[in-house]
Write an enzyme that holds these catalytic residues in place. Structure first.
Site: not given
Ligand SMILES: *Cc1c(COP(=O)(O)O)cnc(C)c1O
Length: 401
Positions: A140, A225, A254
């Site tokens: 994700f 990520d 986040k």
């Molecule tokens: C939440 C998330 C994203 C995307 O972040 P947004 O601010 O919702 O665009 C990307 N990678 C990971 C691992 C995430 O948990």
């Protein structure tokens, strides 16, 4: 306005791209949130780990209010007096050489894809238009078109094509698969240290070390990520520290703002970000003074208030307690730091959603991920007493199920 009226308005006017629990929240403090009827709940989702510092942390709030009185947006056409300080503080903290600020997590991912490709063409010497990036199954990384193009979740992709080419998918946690997938055109491997949305999937021990070694040997960029795993969630500032490695490029978002404002960043431990020239990338809001002031405060409280150590300690305790639940419907309890999941046996009637609904009635908010997994990721300021309270309720929910 009453909860039912607000829910009805949402249903009438909103796109239904989410299926929220029917709880309408209007106040938050620390690990607690309150609904419009005054009911109190423990937040065990933390806005998908964006409020690691707890809801409405007073110091972050003060920094936001102070900055909002002075200057909020300049665009990057001019400099502002907060950006340089965020650069320095964040690079110091994460041992990075450079950073690039964006807003959402998905934007940070898009940014890193552009940077990795550029590095491939200009430094590695890949032929124009041939760059490949390797990603993992069940990843994700966000919701934009290029990102969903390399998702393996049919629901996220269906009828949104055509997609951006140049991505290859391998199984998560399998270093041999990475080695086998690399070609002379491969520029990068992008992976989550722990797959969050997939249901807190923890790779085998030493996986990131193997990835680091392979990426170095084959001259490809290692991109982590850490938008969800970073900033204390797993009990370390960055999850890569569990394996003692450093990625070439790291994404955070986040909790970078403690939930006050969208702030994300690409961190670079080599010269990849140095390849960008004026005009090649940007964002109107990226690096704005309000975002920077909020991010600086969010990082400061994370460190100064020992939230990372607390996540490690409380995470281990929470996990141990959850493992004592005796029920035939639990298949596995797993976690790292305060990133924890309970996976139910396949075919459990009502699935994880039913448990989440029951927990909501008892004052705990968490959200199912996929059909049979419940994620527990409370703010990092949770205490042992809070966990004891929650585990008691969770045990009751499973006993009733
Ligand atoms: C939440 C998330 C994203 C995307 O972040 P947004 O601010 O919702 O665009 C990307 N990678 C990971 C691992 C995430 O948990």
């Amino acid at each position: 306005m009453k909860a039912e009226e607000l829910i009805d308005l949402e249903d009438r006017f909103g796109a239904k791209n989410y299926k929220p629990l029917d709880v309408v929240l209007s106040k938050g403090e620390g690990i607690w949130v309150w609904d419009v009827d005054g009911n109190k709940y423990m937040d065990c989702l933390s806005a998908y780990s964006a409020v690691n510092q707890g809801h409405c942390h007073p110091k972050i709030r003060q920094a936001m209010l102070d900055q909002a009185q002075k200057l909020t947006l300049t665009s990057r056409a001019f400099r502002n007096d907060q950006l340089a300080l965020l650069y320095e503080e964040l690079c110091d903290l994460t041992d990075s050489h450079k950073m690039l600020p964006m807003n959402s997590g998905a934007e940070a991912v898009e940014t890193v894809i552009k940077c990795a490709r550029k590095w491939g063409y200009e430094s590695k010497g890949v032929a124009d238009g041939q760059a490949e990036i390797i990603v993992c199954q069940d990843n994700f990384h966000g919701r934009t078109l290029s990102i969903i193009g390399f998702s393996t979740d049919d629901n996220a992709r269906e009828n949104f094509g055509p997609f951006t080419p140049g991505f290859k998918t391998i199984p998560f946690g399998d270093a041999t698969a990475l080695e086998d997938a690399i070609t002379p055109n491969t520029v990068a491997f992008m992976v989550e240290p722990v797959q969050g949305e997939a249901g807190v999937i923890i790779p085998p021990k030493g996986y990131l070390q193997d990835v680091r070694r392979i990426c170095t040997e084959k001259n490809i960029l290692m991109i982590l990520d850490e938008i969800q795993t970073g900033l204390g969630r797993t009990g370390k500032l960055l999850a890569e520290e569990h394996d003692g490695v450093q990625a070439d490029l790291t994404l955070i978002g986040k909790a970078l703002s403690g939930g006050f404002y969208p702030v994300s960043a690409v961190l670079s431990n080599d010269e990849v970000l140095g390849l960008l020239q004026p005009g090649q990338h940007g964002s109107t809001f990226g690096g704005n003074p309000l975002a920077c002031a909020v991010a600086r405060a969010a990082l400061k409280v994370l460190v100064e208030e020992n939230m990372i150590e607390n996540a490690a300690k409380m995470g281990a305790y929470f996990l141990e307690q959850l493992k004592t639940i005796e029920t035939p419907i639990i298949k596995e309890v797993r976690g790292i730091g305060l990133m924890i999941a309970i996976e139910l046996e396949d075919g459990t009637p009502g699935g994880a959603r039913a448990i989440c609904e029951a927990l909501m009635q008892m004052g705990i908010l968490c959200k199912e991920t996929h059909t049979y997994t419940i994620r527990f990721a409370p703010p990092l300021v949770i205490t042992k007493e809070d966990i004891d309270w929650a585990v008691d309720k969770i045990k009751t929910a499973f006993a009733d199920a």
